[in-house]
Each structure stands twice: as C-alpha cells, then as structure tokens.
Design a protein around this motif. Structure first.
Motif, short mmCIF file in Angstrom:
data_model
loop_
_atom_site.label_atom_id
_atom_site.label_comp_id
_atom_site.label_asym_id
_atom_site.label_seq_id
_atom_site.Cartn_x
_atom_site.Cartn_y
_atom_site.Cartn_z
N VAL A 29 -9.63 -64.38 8.16
CA VAL A 29 -8.80 -65.58 8.37
C VAL A 29 -9.38 -66.46 9.47
CG1 VAL A 29 -6.53 -66.36 9.13
CG2 VAL A 29 -6.71 -64.53 7.46
N ALA A 30 -9.87 -65.81 10.53
CA ALA A 30 -10.49 -66.57 11.61
C ALA A 30 -11.74 -67.30 11.12
CB ALA A 30 -10.85 -65.65 12.77
N ALA A 31 -12.37 -66.78 10.06
CA ALA A 31 -13.56 -67.42 9.49
C ALA A 31 -13.20 -68.52 8.49
CB ALA A 31 -14.44 -66.38 8.83
N GLY A 32 -11.88 -68.71 8.25
CA GLY A 32 -11.46 -69.81 7.38
C GLY A 32 -11.02 -69.43 5.99
N TYR A 33 -10.88 -68.15 5.71
CA TYR A 33 -10.47 -67.71 4.38
C TYR A 33 -8.97 -67.47 4.31
CZ TYR A 33 -15.42 -66.88 3.40
OH TYR A 33 -16.76 -67.04 3.22
N GLN A 34 -8.40 -67.71 3.14
CA GLN A 34 -7.06 -67.24 2.82
C GLN A 34 -7.21 -65.83 2.27
OE1 GLN A 34 -5.10 -69.31 -0.36
NE2 GLN A 34 -3.29 -67.99 -0.31
#
Length: 399
Positions: A36-41
């Motif tokens: 999530v911190a890397a931008g994924y859902q």
C-alpha cells in the motif's frame, strides 16, 4: 469486488489467511503495508467463511487501500470428513479463481500465501492465461515426519512437487528466510527475501511495573506444536533455579497452552511455583505480558522446518522491547547479538538453556534494561515494513 479504477491492485490470496491474530495474517499484514505504501490497492482474499463481501481492515490497517473477504476455501466444521478431505485435496482454489474471474479488471499481481499443489496449479493456469504475474509468499517448508501420512503421504508428496516443480514456475517468490531464498534461486526463480515485518508504531512501549522481588521474568507465547521445545525450556528454568543462590530466581509465564497441557509436558500433577500456565490470552493482551517480561524465550530443534521459517514471535518480542533467549535457527543469527539484545543458547537442550539463564542471573539490572532498548532499536531498524516498501516495489516492477 474491484471496481476497475486506475489504482493498480494486488490480490493476496490463500486458504489460511485470517483478518488478524494468526501468524499468517500478521505476515500478510506486514507485506500488505509495504504494498500500500508503494501505491497499490490490496484485496486480501482468505479461506474463511466470513466476511462474504469486501470489508475494510481499518481496525488493523488504518488505510483505505486494503480490504478483506473470505472465500470459504477452508472446509466448514459442519462438513463430513469425506467432504472436508475432498475440498482440500480436489477443490482448493476453485472459489478463488471464480472470485478473480468476477473482477471488472484483473489484478496486476496475485500473491499466494500457503495452499496445496492443487491451489497453486489453478492459480498458475489462471494467471498465465490472463498475463497476470503470480508470486508465491513462501514462509514454511515442513518436515515430512510432521505431515499427516509421513513421507509417503499425499500431503508430503504434493508439498515436494510444489517446491520443486510448481513454485519454480511462478513469476516470483517472496521468501521469508535465506534457506528458502537459496532454494528458489537454485531453481532459477526471481526471489526477494523479506523477514516478518511490522508496523512499529503499533507496538507502544508502556512503562513497566516495578518488581521488588528481584525475580527475573521470562515469557513464552504461542502453541508449541512440533516446533517449539517448551518442555526443554521449562526443564532449563528448573535447573537454573536449582543452581541459583536465590530460590525461584526465574519465573516463566507460559501463554497459549492450558495448565493441563503444561503439567503433561512436565509430567507432574502440580506445577512448580516458578512455572505459571496462563492459558490462551487475547491477542491484544499478549504485548503487555511480553513487555513486562525481562526476556522472551524460544528453543527450536535444527530441523528443515525451523531453518526455513522465521518465528514471528521473535520479531514481535523485539518490537515490544523484550530481548530473546533462544538457540539459532533460520536467520535469527543475523539480528540477535549475544549479550546485546538477547542471549544465544549453544543448542536447543535444557542444559544449554539453563546455562544461558545462569549467565543472565549474573547481569546487573541496568544491563538487562539496556538490552531491552537495543532489542527495540533492532526491531525499528530491521523489521519495519517501511524498510521493505521500496525493495518490494522494485521487485514487482522487475517481473
């Protein structure tokens, strides 16, 4: 259901995933925080019976890009033995594939945690047909003698085929230990090693209660099963107390097993006063017991299982500011510094454990307090999910 939005999403699936509390869920929690911190859902699709619709995990993960649902992959307790065996040996993975098919847009990545060879094959077939990258999060490699049916049993045979034939066909592997990392590298796989990771902010250190007795408190948490040598730990405590000048210098709090189970391990009708069997403790209260202890304790035999896995309780003890007394298995030796943030036992015998306790008894209280601070520092530096956010993102991009 994924709504087809612009945020790339990851399906984290597996029959043994729960919303929270079990070791497997805590593993997925750490990796999910990095994703999530890397931008994924992230949608965690576990094997539970509930919830039947996607539910935000805000109680445990204070973010909006992660939800959970149960796909009923694990057999219900109301099923007959025949139907349970059938679901595990033949039907595992079918519900997960149907759920993936129902999404408006396919995930960018599917990560499989656990599951047998049938589960893995079904996901492999689905992902390859849709050009979706499949990644295995591999955290265990059990010994055949610990499996139902032993070496010639269907579970061990399936496990062997998965490790040597199926997992190597995945697009990537997240390995929890160097043993698993090296195994899959030798198979030509793309591999990243990620130990158990945590959100260190969730582990708030409370001011410890003052103890005037001079006793040194030890704590064991979990279910021993066939991995943890709790009986050797208890025998070592009794041996150390017999050799100390002060009676009951060490007190061991055992969280998990019942008092009856603990008495059975010691083969006694009444527990000695230095062994306290506290039984099952709510997960939210475990941290308090660990933080109050001077040391947490762990002994494991040098088996393939103990070398391939990595004990989550070791990481969580450090996060709670509690040094660990244990023998070296898995990659613990990369983090445990003898006499600094814990104490290393020479081997997994009760005699070695007793010798380590006698060494601890010679320490001044100030030295033990310093060890607690160093344990916490190690957790912050080595096991925080933030440390692996960029590494995991880079690994996914490389696939």
């Amino acid at each position: 259901m994924n709504d087809g939005g612009s945020v790339p999403w990851v399906a984290y699936v597996g029959p043994f995933l729960f919303p929270w509390g079990e070791a497997g869920s805590r593993r997925v929690y750490g990796v999910t925080r990095s994703l999530v911190a890397a931008g994924y859902q992230v949608i965690v699709a576990g094997g539970d019976q509930t919830p039947s619709i996607e539910t935000q995990l805000e109680e445990y993960i204070s973010i909006h890009q992660c939800s959970y649902l149960g796909l009923q992959e694990r057999p219900s307790s109301r099923m007959s033995s025949f139907l349970r065996v059938k679901q595990v040996l033949w039907d595992w993975g079918k519900r997960t594939v149907r759920w993936l098919d129902a999404q408006k847009t396919p995930p960018k990545y599917v990560i499989l945690y656990g599951g047998n060879i049938q589960f893995a094959w079904r996901l492999l077939d689905w992902c390859h047909k849709r050009d979706v990258k499949l990644i295995g999060d591999v955290v265990e490699w059990y010994d055949p003698r610990h499996m139902v049916g032993g070496v010639l049993g269907p579970i061990n045979i399936g496990d062997k085929l998965a490790f040597h034939r199926v997992y190597p066909r995945f697009d990537g592997i997240i390995a929890i230990s160097s043993l698993l990392e090296n195994h899959f590298l030798a198979k030509g796989c793309k591999v990243i090693r990620v130990p158990p990771t945590i959100d260190i902010s969730k582990f708030k250190i409370e001011k410890p209660l003052k103890r005037d007795s001079g006793q040194i408190e030890l704590v064991y948490t979990g279910t021993p099963g066939k991995k943890d040598l709790l009986s050797s730990i208890m025998a070592g405590v009794l041996q150390a107390n017999a050799r100390c000048h002060e009676n009951n210098k060490f007190v061991l709090n055992v969280l998990g097993p019942s008092a009856e189970q603990v008495r059975g391990m010691l083969d006694t009708e009444q527990l000695p006063s230095c062994i306290r069997a506290l039984g099952r403790v709510p997960q939210v209260d475990v941290a308090q017991h660990v933080q109050r202890a001077d040391f947490s304790v762990l002994l494991r035999p040098p088996s393939r299982s103990s070398k391939a896995g990595f004990p989550t309780k070791f990481v969580e003890s450090f996060a709670n500011g509690t040094p660990v007394v244990c023998n070296l298995t898995s990659d613990i030796g990369e983090y445990l510094q003898d006499g600094q943030n814990g104490v290393i036992c020479k081997d997994c015998s009760s005699g070695s454990f007793s010798a380590s306790l006698q060494y601890i008894a010679s320490m001044p209280p100030s030295e033990r307090e310093l060890m607690k601070k160093k344990a916490r520092y190690c957790a912050e530096a080595e096991f925080s999910f933030e440390k692996f956010t960029g590494k995991i993102a880079e690994f996914l991009h490389s696939l």
